[in-house]
Motif scaffolding. Sequence first.
Motif, PDB file in Angstrom:
ATOM      1  N   MET A   1      55.667  61.518  54.629  1.00  0.00           N
ATOM      2  CA  MET A   1      56.179  61.174  53.321  1.00  0.00           C
ATOM      3  C   MET A   1      55.354  61.791  52.193  1.00  0.00           C
ATOM      4  N   GLU A   2      54.074  61.939  52.421  1.00  0.00           N
ATOM      5  CA  GLU A   2      53.224  62.535  51.394  1.00  0.00           C
ATOM      6  C   GLU A   2      53.622  63.989  51.142  1.00  0.00           C
ATOM      7  N   ARG A   3      53.905  64.712  52.212  1.00  0.00           N
ATOM      8  CA  ARG A   3      54.347  66.112  52.073  1.00  0.00           C
ATOM      9  C   ARG A   3      55.658  66.175  51.282  1.00  0.00           C
ATOM     10  N   ARG A   4      56.577  65.301  51.605  1.00  0.00           N
ATOM     11  CA  ARG A   4      57.865  65.250  50.905  1.00  0.00           C
ATOM     12  C   ARG A   4      57.644  64.972  49.418  1.00  0.00           C
ATOM     13  N   ARG A   5      56.797  64.005  49.104  1.00  0.00           N
ATOM     14  CA  ARG A   5      56.520  63.660  47.715  1.00  0.00           C
ATOM     15  C   ARG A   5      55.962  64.860  46.957  1.00  0.00           C
ATOM     16  N   MET A   6      55.038  65.572  47.571  1.00  0.00           N
ATOM     17  CA  MET A   6      54.426  66.734  46.919  1.00  0.00           C
ATOM     18  C   MET A   6      55.452  67.840  46.669  1.00  0.00           C
ATOM     19  N   ILE A   7      56.346  68.052  47.610  1.00  0.00           N
ATOM     20  CA  ILE A   7      57.392  69.073  47.443  1.00  0.00           C
ATOM     21  C   ILE A   7      58.313  68.682  46.300  1.00  0.00           C
ATOM     22  N   ILE A   8      58.785  67.448  46.322  1.00  0.00           N
ATOM     23  CA  ILE A   8      59.748  66.978  45.326  1.00  0.00           C
ATOM     24  C   ILE A   8      59.154  67.004  43.923  1.00  0.00           C
ATOM     25  N   GLN A   9      57.900  66.635  43.771  1.00  0.00           N
ATOM     26  CA  GLN A   9      57.280  66.611  42.448  1.00  0.00           C
ATOM     27  C   GLN A   9      57.277  67.983  41.782  1.00  0.00           C
ATOM     28  N   ASN A  10      57.369  69.034  42.566  1.00  0.00           N
ATOM     29  CA  ASN A  10      57.365  70.393  42.015  1.00  0.00           C
ATOM     30  C   ASN A  10      58.758  70.969  41.813  1.00  0.00           C
ATOM     31  N   ILE A  11      59.783  70.176  42.012  1.00  0.00           N
ATOM     32  CA  ILE A  11      61.162  70.625  41.797  1.00  0.00           C
ATOM     33  C   ILE A  11      61.664  69.972  40.514  1.00  0.00           C
ATOM     34  N   PRO A  12      61.916  70.761  39.474  1.00  0.00           N
ATOM     35  CA  PRO A  12      62.354  70.186  38.193  1.00  0.00           C
ATOM     36  C   PRO A  12      63.650  69.384  38.337  1.00  0.00           C
ATOM     37  N   ASP A  13      63.682  68.231  37.697  1.00  0.00           N
ATOM     38  CA  ASP A  13      64.869  67.368  37.637  1.00  0.00           C
ATOM     39  C   ASP A  13      65.401  66.943  39.002  1.00  0.00           C
ATOM     40  N   PHE A  14      64.554  66.937  40.016  1.00  0.00           N
ATOM     41  CA  PHE A  14      65.014  66.614  41.366  1.00  0.00           C
ATOM     42  C   PHE A  14      65.734  65.262  41.408  1.00  0.00           C
ATOM     43  N   TRP A  15      65.044  64.204  40.982  1.00  0.00           N
ATOM     44  CA  TRP A  15      65.642  62.860  41.109  1.00  0.00           C
ATOM     45  C   TRP A  15      66.821  62.673  40.178  1.00  0.00           C
ATOM     46  N   THR A  41      59.399  61.398  38.510  1.00  0.00           N
ATOM     47  CA  THR A  41      58.642  62.274  39.408  1.00  0.00           C
ATOM     48  C   THR A  41      58.700  61.848  40.868  1.00  0.00           C
ATOM     49  N   ASN A  42      58.994  60.563  41.092  1.00  0.00           N
ATOM     50  CA  ASN A  42      58.998  60.094  42.477  1.00  0.00           C
ATOM     51  C   ASN A  42      59.806  58.812  42.605  1.00  0.00           C
ATOM     52  N   LEU A  43      60.275  58.592  43.811  1.00  0.00           N
ATOM     53  CA  LEU A  43      60.965  57.368  44.196  1.00  0.00           C
ATOM     54  C   LEU A  43      60.308  56.881  45.469  1.00  0.00           C
ATOM     55  N   GLU A  44      60.005  55.609  45.527  1.00  0.00           N
ATOM     56  CA  GLU A  44      59.476  55.019  46.760  1.00  0.00           C
ATOM     57  C   GLU A  44      60.249  53.743  47.046  1.00  0.00           C
ATOM     58  N   VAL A  45      60.525  53.529  48.307  1.00  0.00           N
ATOM     59  CA  VAL A  45      61.133  52.283  48.752  1.00  0.00           C
ATOM     60  C   VAL A  45      60.229  51.728  49.840  1.00  0.00           C
ATOM     61  N   ALA A  46      59.833  50.481  49.677  1.00  0.00           N
ATOM     62  CA  ALA A  46      58.945  49.841  50.652  1.00  0.00           C
ATOM     63  C   ALA A  46      59.621  48.592  51.193  1.00  0.00           C
ATOM     64  N   LYS A  47      59.679  48.501  52.509  1.00  0.00           N
ATOM     65  CA  LYS A  47      60.207  47.307  53.164  1.00  0.00           C
ATOM     66  C   LYS A  47      59.055  46.339  53.359  1.00  0.00           C
ATOM     67  N   LEU A  48      59.239  45.115  52.890  1.00  0.00           N
ATOM     68  CA  LEU A  48      58.200  44.090  52.966  1.00  0.00           C
ATOM     69  C   LEU A  48      58.716  42.927  53.809  1.00  0.00           C
ATOM     70  N   LYS A  49      57.851  42.349  54.602  1.00  0.00           N
ATOM     71  CA  LYS A  49      58.289  41.262  55.476  1.00  0.00           C
ATOM     72  C   LYS A  49      57.697  39.906  55.110  1.00  0.00           C
TER      73      LYS A  49
END
Length: 177
Positions: A1-15, A41-49
Amino acid sequence: MERRRMIIQNIPDFWSKVFVNHSQISPIICDKDEDILSCMTNLEVAKLKHPRKRFKIRLFFRSNPYFSNTVIVKEYRANLNGYRAYRSSPIKWLQDYMGEAPRRMEYNNSVSIFNWFVDHNFVDSSRIAEIIYKDIWLKPLPYYLGTQVSEDGMEKGDEQPVTLESFSFRIESVGDM
């Protein structure tokens, strides 16, 4: 996921493009929302129990002329009928923007992704959250590219799922020319 985040942050207007190109999310995105989402710049979804089944949606933003938050969070809890909005962080609209904001306050009935964010009774609130949680978060690239996606994550007509790794390879290849 860290690699994905780094890639996406460098793509303008991705989200922004991901949300606008999603057929079930785009109806709640107005022009101003699109401008604001271009600062995301980023989206995160965390599942919590613990203490109950729940999940958090976190939207990250660079400095922008709209609000001072760098992260806004919306949390959902499981109940008998699915998920229900539990809490969200307040959006701290900047004074300069408040005058032109389409009344982005909690009690406004206008259709806006930011009204969904702050209004726990927004129509289809849990459906929107589930789309982000189970679809956009898991496979954002096809929506960024504007391609149709089948239930199994495959582009229509493709034999292989689209991945960010294959997309990043294309970016690196173009940059090498």
